[in-house]
Design a protein around this motif. Structure first.
Motif, PDB file in Angstrom:
ATOM      1  N   ILE A  66      17.449   0.701  -8.505  1.00 37.18           N
ATOM      2  CA  ILE A  66      16.057   0.253  -8.620  1.00 37.18           C
ATOM      3  C   ILE A  66      15.628   0.420 -10.067  1.00 37.18           C
TER       4      ILE A  66
ATOM      5  N   ILE B 234       9.857  -2.371 -10.609  1.00 35.69           N
ATOM      6  CA  ILE B 234       9.061  -2.626  -9.412  1.00 35.69           C
ATOM      7  C   ILE B 234       8.153  -3.817  -9.698  1.00 35.69           C
TER       8      ILE B 234
ATOM      9  N   VAL C 295       7.109 -11.253  -0.481  1.00 40.68           N
ATOM     10  CA  VAL C 295       7.562  -9.890  -0.202  1.00 40.68           C
ATOM     11  C   VAL C 295       8.638  -9.898   0.880  1.00 40.68           C
TER      12      VAL C 295
ATOM     13  N   ASP D 119      11.966 -10.777  -0.370  1.00 38.36           N
ATOM     14  CA  ASP D 119      12.422  -9.853  -1.412  1.00 38.36           C
ATOM     15  C   ASP D 119      12.268 -10.386  -2.836  1.00 38.36           C
TER      16      ASP D 119
ATOM     17  N   TYR E  52       9.322 -10.083  -4.331  1.00 36.79           N
ATOM     18  CA  TYR E  52       8.474  -9.017  -4.867  1.00 36.79           C
ATOM     19  C   TYR E  52       8.593  -7.797  -3.981  1.00 36.79           C
ATOM     20  N   ASP E  53       8.330  -6.626  -4.564  1.00 36.65           N
ATOM     21  CA  ASP E  53       8.429  -5.379  -3.808  1.00 36.65           C
ATOM     22  C   ASP E  53       7.173  -5.095  -2.999  1.00 36.65           C
TER      23      ASP E  53
ATOM     24  N   VAL F 250       4.157  -3.625   2.001  1.00 34.62           N
ATOM     25  CA  VAL F 250       5.569  -3.804   1.671  1.00 34.62           C
ATOM     26  C   VAL F 250       6.291  -4.293   2.910  1.00 34.62           C
TER      27      VAL F 250
ATOM     28  N   ARG G 296      11.588  -1.587   4.080  1.00 34.83           N
ATOM     29  CA  ARG G 296      11.772  -1.008   2.738  1.00 34.83           C
ATOM     30  C   ARG G 296      11.169   0.394   2.714  1.00 34.83           C
TER      31      ARG G 296
ATOM     32  N   LEU H 187      10.247   2.250  -0.525  1.00 34.67           N
ATOM     33  CA  LEU H 187       9.042   1.853  -1.255  1.00 34.67           C
ATOM     34  C   LEU H 187       7.797   2.543  -0.718  1.00 34.67           C
TER      35      LEU H 187
END
Length: 307
Positions: free
Chosen positions: A87, A90, A136, A139, A141-142, A271, A275, A278
């Protein structure tokens, strides 16, 4: 073993998967057993055991066995876990910053997410809560910033998202209003052309609510064009954000919508439901008080928006 050497070892992929999973746990939490980890990350028992050993050897985690009570995550080095998990940044997506309130929210998020983990935080801007959430879910964007009302409607509709941070009433907007092209008009009338953005959960449902019992024509309009369409007369009326009308001093007739759903004024971060890392990471990175303080300063003109 150094982190880079670890990542290129034969157990590097399994160790990366485990590091990602352990980011979801706080110090003092009981972590899953080897058997449970095997089920979650689909790796052989011996592979999982080797990955745990490697994470301990490089100092990413310190575990403590409590016999039948399980294994406790005694310490964790979040920076190392992030590096091992791969990671490196973000990415978030939020509404277009056309009002001071949105500019303040973006400024607050960036200020709050400056961190000691050396992870760059980036914000993108996109119209429509459904559009943001779809990015989101695939995937791109986080996380996404949407209203609590939209988030709850999507969750109730079966979308695989979860709320991980909320900022309180009026953090998203002050009020929704119905704006009219005709300055003499104060309410929706039969025969009107009403602008609606189908990608915005809030705007679409509030438009239908405001027009209940009236015979109107719904005209599909992108959210960024709604106000100009009303001003030009291409549509007679549309639901809009009161903040922009106030900020830009538009001389327009409007009516505040008594929607009785204050959740549409609250900003939340969502989110993808699976995930889990996150949930913990964003929870530790974002301080709601810092976000709201910066938002207020921008709205009062005491801080220059920076995002």
């Amino acid at each position: 073993m150094g982190i880079q050497k670890l990542l290129f070892s034969k157990n590097g992929l399994s160790t990366r998967k485990l590091a990602n999973l352990l980011l979801a746990f706080q110090e003092g939490d009981r972590i899953p057993t080897v058997t449970e980890l095997n089920d979650q990350i689909q790796l052989a028992r011996g592979t999982v055991q080797n990955a745990i050993k490697l994470l301990q050897q490089c100092g990413a985690v310190e575990l403590e066995s409590h016999g039948k009570s399980g294994t406790i995550l005694k310490k964790r080095d979040v920076k190392k876990l992030l590096e091992i998990a791969g990671i490196t940044n973000i990415l978030g997506v939020m509404p277009l910053p056309y009002s001071r309130r949105y500019e303040g929210l973006a400024t607050g998020l960036v200020a709050s997410m400056e961190n000691s983990y050396d992870i760059p935080i980036s914000l993108a801007f996109m119209r429509g809560s459904r559009n943001r959430v779809s990015m989101v879910l695939c995937d791109r964007y986080d996380f996404a910033v949407i209203s609590r009302y939209a988030a709850q409607r999507m969750i109730d509709g079966g979308m695989s998202i979860r709320i991980v941070k909320s900022f309180g009433l009026h953090s998203y907007l002050s009020n929704h209003i119905m704006v009219f092209h005709d300055r003499r008009c104060k309410d929706v009338q039969d025969g009107m052309k009403i602008g609606v953005d189908q990608s915005s959960v809030d705007q679409k449902e509030m438009t239908e609510w405001a027009c209940r019992g009236k015979e109107v024509d719904y005209i599909n309009v992108e959210y960024t064009q709604v106000l100009q369409k009303v001003l030009s007369g291409e549509v007679d009326a549309a639901v809009w954000n009161m903040d922009e009308i106030r900020d830009k001093l538009y001389d327009m007739s409007y009516r505040i919508l008594d929607f009785k759903q204050e959740k549409d004024t609250e900003a939340v971060i969502v989110v993808k439901k699976d995930r889990k890392e996150l949930v913990s990471l964003i929870g530790s990175l974002i301080d709601a008080d810092v976000v709201l303080k910066n938002q207020q300063l921008v709205m009062e003109g005491k801080l220059i928006a920076s995002y």
